[in-house]
Design a protein around this motif. Structure first.
Motif, mmCIF file in Angstrom:
data_model
loop_
_atom_site.group_PDB
_atom_site.id
_atom_site.type_symbol
_atom_site.label_atom_id
_atom_site.label_comp_id
_atom_site.label_asym_id
_atom_site.label_seq_id
_atom_site.Cartn_x
_atom_site.Cartn_y
_atom_site.Cartn_z
ATOM 1 N N GLY A 87 0.798 -1.223 0.000
ATOM 2 C CA GLY A 87 0.000 0.000 0.000
ATOM 3 C C GLY A 87 0.831 1.272 0.000
ATOM 4 O O GLY A 87 0.307 2.354 0.280
ATOM 5 N N ALA A 88 2.118 1.170 -0.303
ATOM 6 C CA ALA A 88 2.976 2.356 -0.383
ATOM 7 C C ALA A 88 2.799 2.956 -1.785
ATOM 8 O O ALA A 88 3.669 2.844 -2.649
ATOM 9 N N VAL A 89 1.656 3.559 -1.967
ATOM 10 C CA VAL A 89 1.246 4.005 -3.299
ATOM 11 C C VAL A 89 2.200 5.042 -3.879
ATOM 12 O O VAL A 89 2.598 4.951 -5.042
ATOM 13 N N HIS A 90 2.569 6.002 -3.047
ATOM 14 C CA HIS A 90 3.447 7.060 -3.548
ATOM 15 C C HIS A 90 4.819 6.487 -3.914
ATOM 16 O O HIS A 90 5.378 6.807 -4.967
ATOM 17 N N ALA A 91 5.340 5.598 -3.075
ATOM 18 C CA ALA A 91 6.641 4.977 -3.366
ATOM 19 C C ALA A 91 6.546 4.154 -4.652
ATOM 20 O O ALA A 91 7.454 4.183 -5.493
ATOM 21 N N ALA A 92 5.450 3.442 -4.814
ATOM 22 C CA ALA A 92 5.271 2.622 -6.027
ATOM 23 C C ALA A 92 5.235 3.515 -7.267
ATOM 24 O O ALA A 92 5.786 3.166 -8.318
ATOM 25 N N ARG A 93 4.580 4.676 -7.116
ATOM 26 C CA ARG A 93 4.485 5.613 -8.236
ATOM 27 C C ARG A 93 5.882 6.143 -8.604
ATOM 28 O O ARG A 93 6.233 6.266 -9.772
ATOM 29 N N LEU A 94 6.671 6.409 -7.574
ATOM 30 C CA LEU A 94 8.040 6.889 -7.823
ATOM 31 C C LEU A 94 8.892 5.804 -8.474
ATOM 32 O O LEU A 94 9.723 6.086 -9.341
ATOM 33 N N CYS A 95 8.674 4.561 -8.047
ATOM 34 C CA CYS A 95 9.401 3.437 -8.672
ATOM 35 C C CYS A 95 9.086 3.402 -10.158
ATOM 36 O O CYS A 95 9.980 3.229 -11.001
ATOM 37 N N LYS A 96 7.804 3.544 -10.476
ATOM 38 C CA LYS A 96 7.397 3.477 -11.882
ATOM 39 C C LYS A 96 8.014 4.635 -12.672
ATOM 40 O O LYS A 96 8.498 4.445 -13.797
ATOM 41 N N ALA A 97 8.004 5.827 -12.062
ATOM 42 C CA ALA A 97 8.594 6.994 -12.738
ATOM 43 C C ALA A 97 10.080 6.752 -12.979
ATOM 44 O O ALA A 97 10.609 7.020 -14.065
ATOM 45 N N LEU A 98 10.736 6.194 -11.979
ATOM 46 C CA LEU A 98 12.173 5.930 -12.095
ATOM 47 C C LEU A 98 12.450 4.877 -13.173
ATOM 48 O O LEU A 98 13.369 5.007 -13.974
ATOM 49 N N GLU A 99 11.596 3.863 -13.156
ATOM 50 C CA GLU A 99 11.737 2.773 -14.132
ATOM 51 C C GLU A 99 11.586 3.316 -15.557
ATOM 52 O O GLU A 99 12.324 2.941 -16.460
ATOM 53 N N THR A 100 10.612 4.209 -15.716
ATOM 54 C CA THR A 100 10.325 4.769 -17.043
ATOM 55 C C THR A 100 11.406 5.760 -17.473
ATOM 56 O O THR A 100 11.823 5.778 -18.626
ATOM 57 N N GLN A 101 11.842 6.577 -16.503
ATOM 58 C CA GLN A 101 12.766 7.665 -16.849
ATOM 59 C C GLN A 101 14.221 7.233 -16.902
ATOM 60 O O GLN A 101 15.023 7.861 -17.610
ATOM 61 N N ALA A 102 14.564 6.197 -16.147
ATOM 62 C CA ALA A 102 15.982 5.834 -16.020
ATOM 63 C C ALA A 102 16.682 5.603 -17.359
ATOM 64 O O ALA A 102 17.787 6.103 -17.562
ATOM 65 N N PRO A 103 16.072 4.894 -18.303
ATOM 66 C CA PRO A 103 16.807 4.609 -19.540
ATOM 67 C C PRO A 103 17.200 5.854 -20.339
ATOM 68 O O PRO A 103 18.232 5.852 -21.003
ATOM 69 N N SER A 104 16.376 6.930 -20.255
ATOM 70 C CA SER A 104 16.684 8.074 -21.121
ATOM 71 C C SER A 104 16.727 9.434 -20.409
ATOM 72 O O SER A 104 17.132 10.430 -21.003
ATOM 73 N N GLY A 105 16.324 9.483 -19.139
ATOM 74 C CA GLY A 105 16.254 10.774 -18.433
ATOM 75 C C GLY A 105 17.622 11.315 -18.057
ATOM 76 O O GLY A 105 18.621 10.588 -18.110
ATOM 77 N N ASP A 106 17.658 12.599 -17.660
ATOM 78 C CA ASP A 106 18.958 13.140 -17.259
ATOM 79 C C ASP A 106 19.253 12.745 -15.810
ATOM 80 O O ASP A 106 18.348 12.568 -14.990
ATOM 81 N N LEU A 107 20.516 12.595 -15.536
ATOM 82 C CA LEU A 107 20.945 12.008 -14.267
ATOM 83 C C LEU A 107 20.476 12.787 -13.028
ATOM 84 O O LEU A 107 19.997 12.154 -12.075
#
Lengths: 141, 229
Positions: A87-107
């Protein structure tokens, strides 16, 4: 190819002390664990998460430090499921953002997300600890 | 009761899933990484395989894909936090029979596993009965002719399995695998000892079914009395 979602810095800078920004989801998740296996089992799940999440966060941070984007995404993905289940919804959302952004986002943006995730995870663990301690007291354990 | 392989690297989920499957009366092998999970999936004849998509060392999807390519039709459930429509479609098209996204409700998970193992013909009803002997899986309760009788967990598992296979000969090696979770013979008489205890308990409580020894073959739980014993 789908366009990458924009980085959500408000997510990364979230500092609320409630259970990862969604008390209802967190309470519901904990209640479901208790119904399934009792308070002892909920504690066991929480203990595994408390041990596992820092390892995954450390793996993500180490991967970011060596600019290994795939490994950052993999670590974030690994953490997302258990955050969501607890139920750590916000943490899960951040994980997803990180997962999505990591391959191409700026460091720097990735590091900001990671810092936000570390904070959200710690907040959730704190909340879980409090909830489980309180229920132990109520049960006289 | 089914024999299931769980390939899941997340320790929290592995613990949660193991407990849920044990409650359902299944025997499980739980593996936390790709290579060993893949090897076991090919070596053993499981009734179902539950695979996390994101595993250390490889993708769970490729295990499903390889199994299907080899013509292995073991029912497969993918477990993953990837919940987009395209992920689900890819998972199912790769060869999975079911795709469950995390987080999940434990009762829903149990029901999906029951549906999964039905594909192999394993009976997963909550209670099993033969001639007045009733075992209830969810509560580990056994009644003989309406009266509650205490059984050890191993006796319970043995009785439940023999009822599932009533009127069929069950070999020692099958019992070792399905009840003791052993794929090798430990060289002890553990099966015979438990069968003898179970037989004595059934007799003591006036149970109608007989637990027969079929010489040179194994054991059979039956209401008939025409087998050698």
């Amino acid at each position: 190819m789908q366009p990458a979602e924009p980085l959500d810095h408000s997510d990364a800078q979230h500092t609320s002390s409630d259970p990862s920004g969604d008390a209802e989801a967190a309470t519901g998740a904990l209640e479901r664990l208790r119904r399934f296996g009792g308070n002892g089992f909920a504690r066991e799940m929480s203990a595994i998460f408390a041990e596992q999440a820092p390892e995954q966060l450390a793996a993500a941070r180490a991967a970011a430090a060596r600019d290994d984007r795939e490994a950052v995404a993999h670590a974030a993905h690994g953490l997302r499921g258990s955050c969501a289940q607890l139920g750590a919804v916000h943490a899960a959302r951040l994980c997803k953002a990180l997962e999505t952004q990591a391959p191409s986002g700026d460091l720097p943006a990735i590091m900001a997300l990671l810092a936000g995730l570390e904070h959200a995870t710690a907040s959730h663990l704190e909340w879980l600890g409090r909830e489980l301690d309180e229920s132990n007291l109520e049960r006289g354990q | 009761m089914a024999r299931l392989l769980v390939i899941e690297d997340d320790r929290m989920f592995a613990t949660l899933i193991s407990r849920a499957l044990r409650e359902e009366g299944h025997v499980t092998d739980v593996i936390g990484e790709y290579a060993e999970g893949r090897m076991l999936a090919f070596v053993h004849d499981y009734d179902g395989i539950l695979i996390d998509v994101g595993l250390p060392g490889g993708s769970g999807l490729s295990i499903a894909q390889e199994l299907r390519k080899e013509g292995r039709m073991t029912p497969i459930m993918m477990l993953t936090a990837n919940d987009s429509a395209s992920d689900i479609i890819r998972g199912l098209d790769t060869g999975a029979d079911d795709y469950l996204t995390k987080p999940f409700e434990i009762d829903v998970f149990k029901a999906r596993v029951r549906a999964l193992v039905r594909r192999t013909g394993v009976r997963t009803v909550e209670s099993l009965a033969i001639g007045g002997v009733v075992v209830e899986r969810g509560t580990y309760r056994v009644t003989i002719n309406g009266r509650k009788v205490a059984f050890t967990p191993k006796e319970f598992a043995l009785l439940a399995y023999l009822i599932q296979r009533a009127d069929q000969v069950v070999t020692r090696s099958e019992l070792l695998e399905k009840v003791w979770d052993l794929t090798f013979d430990p060289g002890s008489n553990v099966v015979d000892v438990h069968v003898a205890r179970l037989r004595a308990k059934l007799r003591e409580h006036g149970a109608l079914p007989k637990l027969l020894t079929v010489r040179g073959a194994g054991f059979m739980l039956t209401l008939g009395d025409d087998a050698a014993g």
